[in-house]
Write a protein that holds these residues in place. Structure first.
Motif, PDB file in Angstrom:
ATOM      1  N   GLU A 120      28.097  38.843  34.507  1.00 17.05           N
ATOM      2  CA  GLU A 120      27.516  39.134  35.821  1.00 17.05           C
ATOM      3  C   GLU A 120      27.991  38.079  36.814  1.00 17.05           C
ATOM      4  O   GLU A 120      27.924  36.889  36.526  1.00 17.05           O
ATOM      5  CB  GLU A 120      25.984  39.058  35.715  1.00 17.05           C
ATOM      6  CG  GLU A 120      25.354  40.252  35.002  1.00 17.05           C
ATOM      7  CD  GLU A 120      25.593  41.563  35.737  1.00 17.05           C
ATOM      8  OE1 GLU A 120      25.498  41.546  36.983  1.00 17.05           O
ATOM      9  OE2 GLU A 120      25.901  42.578  35.072  1.00 17.05           O
ATOM     10  N   VAL A 121      28.424  38.522  38.001  1.00 17.71           N
ATOM     11  CA  VAL A 121      28.928  37.534  38.961  1.00 17.71           C
ATOM     12  C   VAL A 121      27.813  36.836  39.737  1.00 17.71           C
ATOM     13  O   VAL A 121      28.036  35.803  40.351  1.00 17.71           O
ATOM     14  CB  VAL A 121      29.922  38.148  39.973  1.00 17.71           C
ATOM     15  CG1 VAL A 121      31.192  38.563  39.256  1.00 17.71           C
ATOM     16  CG2 VAL A 121      29.296  39.308  40.708  1.00 17.71           C
ATOM     17  N   LEU A 135      38.244  43.761  41.459  1.00 12.67           N
ATOM     18  CA  LEU A 135      38.790  42.815  40.474  1.00 12.67           C
ATOM     19  C   LEU A 135      38.175  43.034  39.098  1.00 12.67           C
ATOM     20  O   LEU A 135      38.864  42.955  38.081  1.00 12.67           O
ATOM     21  CB  LEU A 135      38.578  41.372  40.943  1.00 12.67           C
ATOM     22  CG  LEU A 135      39.384  40.973  42.184  1.00 12.67           C
ATOM     23  CD1 LEU A 135      39.086  39.534  42.578  1.00 12.67           C
ATOM     24  CD2 LEU A 135      40.882  41.150  41.962  1.00 12.67           C
ATOM     25  N   GLU A 136      36.875  43.329  39.079  1.00 17.17           N
ATOM     26  CA  GLU A 136      36.222  43.585  37.789  1.00 17.17           C
ATOM     27  C   GLU A 136      36.930  44.720  37.053  1.00 17.17           C
ATOM     28  O   GLU A 136      37.163  44.650  35.845  1.00 17.17           O
ATOM     29  CB  GLU A 136      34.747  43.944  38.007  1.00 17.17           C
ATOM     30  CG  GLU A 136      33.870  42.715  38.189  1.00 17.17           C
ATOM     31  CD  GLU A 136      32.418  43.052  38.528  1.00 17.17           C
ATOM     32  OE1 GLU A 136      31.561  42.184  38.294  1.00 17.17           O
ATOM     33  OE2 GLU A 136      32.146  44.165  39.046  1.00 17.17           O
ATOM     34  N   LEU A 193      35.356  34.225  40.139  1.00 20.83           N
ATOM     35  CA  LEU A 193      36.552  34.660  39.410  1.00 20.83           C
ATOM     36  C   LEU A 193      36.438  34.355  37.915  1.00 20.83           C
ATOM     37  O   LEU A 193      36.928  35.112  37.081  1.00 20.83           O
ATOM     38  CB  LEU A 193      37.790  33.983  39.998  1.00 20.83           C
ATOM     39  CG  LEU A 193      38.168  34.485  41.394  1.00 20.83           C
ATOM     40  CD1 LEU A 193      39.285  33.631  41.992  1.00 20.83           C
ATOM     41  CD2 LEU A 193      38.593  35.953  41.352  1.00 20.83           C
ATOM     42  N   LYS A 194      35.779  33.251  37.601  1.00 20.91           N
ATOM     43  CA  LYS A 194      35.578  32.916  36.185  1.00 20.91           C
ATOM     44  C   LYS A 194      34.623  33.919  35.540  1.00 20.91           C
ATOM     45  O   LYS A 194      34.889  34.417  34.449  1.00 20.91           O
ATOM     46  CB  LYS A 194      35.046  31.488  36.035  1.00 20.91           C
ATOM     47  CG  LYS A 194      34.786  31.125  34.580  1.00 20.91           C
ATOM     48  CD  LYS A 194      34.575  29.648  34.363  1.00 20.91           C
ATOM     49  CE  LYS A 194      34.030  29.371  32.963  1.00 20.91           C
ATOM     50  NZ  LYS A 194      34.821  29.956  31.867  1.00 20.91           N
TER      51      LYS A 194
END
Ligand code: WT7
Length: 645
Positions: free
Chosen positions: A619-620, A635-636, A611-612
């Motif tokens: 990039e997650v 969410l992005e 989430l951060k």
């Protein structure tokens, strides 16, 4: 003097003329502390006045420490009485109000005011050991109230004045304090903030309070509750001007300070008297190089640990002149801070990186309007200062010639632990340099082994220090769990990430737990989340610190609404106001987005790391461990709409 044009990877050597006059300029001090740890601290304890000398320097039964065991002293005696012979007419507090009025207290006047108020507190029934809550803005009475409590042995618990009524209630209820000191109101950007009204609202939820002392400051109308509320000026008028300081044990509690952690509830950090006074007195002297004619200004609020250690106890114990300012830095204009520096010939200036970045953004023309040539040392605290801001601060405020002390410490540490000594340490822009002599710091991996130079890890303390936290008030378990359980009881987990470079210099990488630093203010993401989920429309919430160029981090919330709640801008607005009501304006979210689902592991744990990254537009990384990887993309997209990266 040669003006240097320092660049990012340059070192700033302590200027020769500074070194010559520095309170501490002997590089061997580190070695000496290393060779005789207890002897080193024992010698430093002589900088404090004691009624009885200690029997033992240290009793260390990890993770419990006792310092200067058997020693007896009083903190207010050290900040006041002991200066009277030499400094009775010297200004101790130089206060400037937002409206430009100035109040000064000489050491003698501050002693008298403190003694009177101490007697007044006794008159209200306050006894040694009683906890007194203080909810005051930046006015001299805040310092007087703290010192008066210390004088009679009643630990104070100062609550930051901008905290909300609910936050106040929580911080009164935890220690069940019976006494509260507040005021009618104070000035902020030309307005009067109705502080007593907010206090009353908090008191509706805090039943332990029996007596409330109200300082008349802004003169606004207030309601005084019969039998409970008394005016400060009324009770001091009839109070005796002399009050013998209570003889306190070195390990008696001096104060409680609530701070945010990784659970929903703030914790009461307990500081005791002897070690805290030694630690703050000596660091104030060596790190800020306090001299008899300095005008010292720390811009922190007395409601935080920085205010306790480096507005009140450290500087006053050194007999310094301390400047306090009531108002905002940009009112009436963006040169306010520099106007004050010029007006009062400030020589030492200590502030937070957020403020520096804000000044930098406003532009050099504002400090340029004023003569800042009296400044001889500048300091930074509260969050990492990026090299660019460091260089600007050094060049523009420090005129390229002043040492800049970047001091790393915490509410729990009481005193600066990683810091340059300005007469010894060569500085690197962005680094907190090295541990204070006698302080043992290391960067560890998960298993508790030291990581190689250049690699990041957990910042840990490997030996006790005098002003360390003694426990979490009425919550021993939390003390053990939070700080001493990761690697066993001898290694303190700071909660920060850090790296040591090839020269052994420390670089702080920021918090690695669920604590965030918003404009230098410490907040717990869990605290924010529990506030959010207490709202009737919220089913679940996750809060992360989103990177911000000025504030370091800002608050970003992911909210899953309850079934039937309407996902509207109005609801976002309501939630934002709700958080502010529950905690205070420092907790106002920068962004809120609605999420039908939050990214979770198969065991149901919310992945805040992801989430951060989403909030930061980064990039997650690996999402294969998620039970619902498809939510990431959703969410992005939502975050992109909410914030323009
Ligand atoms: C946290 C403690 C220290 C008094 C004010 C804050 C961060 C503090 C620095 C610094 C990088 C810093 C850390 C620490 N922090 N000083 N010089 N460089 N980070 O006290 O509210 O208890 O917060 O502030 O993250 O753990 P606090």
């Amino acid at each position: 003097m040669v003006k240097m044009n320092l660049k990012e990877h340059d070192m700033f050597e302590p200027p020769e003329d500074f070194v010559k006059q520095a309170n501490m300029n002997d590089p061997d001090i580190y070695q000496r502390a290393e060779e005789d740890f207890e002897g080193f601290w024992e010698k430093l304890a002589e900088n404090v006045d004691w009624y009885n000398r200690w029997d033992n320097v240290l009793e260390w039964n990890p993770p419990y420490s006792k310092w200067f065991v058997g020693g007896r002293l009083n903190a207010s005696y050290n900040c006041l009485d002991r200066h009277i012979e030499k400094r009775s007419d010297k200004i101790a507090i130089l206060w400037e109000g937002e409206t430009g009025d100035v109040q000064t207290y000489t050491y003698l006047e501050l002693l008298d005011a403190t003694s009177r108020f101490a007697n007044a507190l006794k008159g209200l029934g306050v006894k040694k050991g009683d906890i007194v809550s203080i909810y005051l803005p930046m006015i001299p009475e805040a310092v007087i109230a703290m010192l008066a409590c210390a004088r009679i042995g009643a630990p104070h618990s100062v609550v930051f004045s901008a905290f909300s009524a609910d936050a106040l209630a929580q911080r009164i209820n935890d220690p069940a304090s019976k006494y509260l000191i507040t005021c009618d109101g104070y000035y902020r950007r030309g307005n009067v903030i109705e502080h007593k009204g907010k206090t009353d609202e908090g008191l509706d939820k805090a039943e332990s309070i029996e007596k409330v002392v109200v300082v008349k400051h802004a003169g606004n109308d207030v309601t005084m509750q019969d039998g409970r509320d008394v005016w400060w000026h009324d009770i001091v008028e009839s109070a005796n001007i002399s009050c013998e300081p209570e003889v306190m044990d070195s390990e008696d509690m001096l104060f409680l300070m609530y701070t945010s952690g990784t659970t929903g509830k703030p914790k009461g950090v307990v500081h005791t008297t002897g070690g805290y006074m030694v630690g703050t007195t000596v660091t104030a002297n060596w790190v800020f190089d306090l001299k008899e004619d300095d005008i010292y200004w720390c811009t922190a609020d007395v409601g935080w640990i920085t205010g306790h250690s480096y507005i009140v106890y450290g500087p006053l114990s050194n007999g310094a002149t301390v400047l306090m300012y009531e108002g905002a830095p940009d009112y009436p204009d963006k040169d306010k801070i520099w106007e004050i520096v010029e007006k009062h010939s400030v020589t030492i200036f200590y502030t937070a990186p957020t403020a520096v970045r804000m000044f930098m953004k406003w532009g050099s023309q504002w400090p340029g309007m004023h003569d800042l040539s009296t400044i001889r040392l500048i300091g930074s605290v509260g969050e990492p200062i990026n090299p660019k801001a460091w260089l600007w601060y050094h060049e523009t405020i420090g005129n390229g010639r002043c040492p800049l002390v970047d001091t790393w410490w915490q509410t729990e540490t009481g005193m600066a632990l990683l810091t340059p000594l300005p007469g010894i340490t060569s500085l690197k822009p962005g680094s907190v340099t090295r541990p204070f002599p006698g302080v043992k710091v290391a960067v560890l991996d998960n298993a508790g082994n030291e990581v190689p130079r250049g690699e990041g890890g957990f910042l840990a303390l490997l030996a006790p220090w005098p002003s360390m936290i003694r426990t979490v008030y009425k919550n021993e378990q939390r003390y053990l769990d939070t700080y001493w359980s990761k690697w066993g009881t001898g290694k303190y987990l700071s909660g920060d990430g850090a790296r040591q470079d090839e020269d052994g210099y420390f670089w702080i990488l920021g918090r690695v737990d669920d604590v965030i630093k918003v404009a230098g203010h410490r907040l717990g993401t869990m605290e924010l989340e529990s506030a959010l989920v207490s709202h009737p429309s919220v089913a679940e919430a996750a809060v992360v610190g989103m990177s911000d160029e000025i504030k370091g981090e800002v608050i970003f919330c992911y909210v899953t609404p309850k079934l039937g709640a309407i996902e509207s801008e109005e609801l976002k607005d309501e939630l934002s106001k709700y958080i502010v009501k529950m905690i205070g304006p420092i907790a106002r979210p920068e962004g809120i987005i609605f999420a039908d689902e939050l990214p979770k592991t198969r065991s149901g744990k919310i992945m805040r790391r992801i989430l951060k990254a989403i909030a930061d537009g980064k990039e997650v990384g690996d999402i294969t461990t998620l039970q619902n990887p498809e939510v990431v993309e959703i969410l992005e997209k939502k975050v992109k709409e909410e914030v323009a990266h």
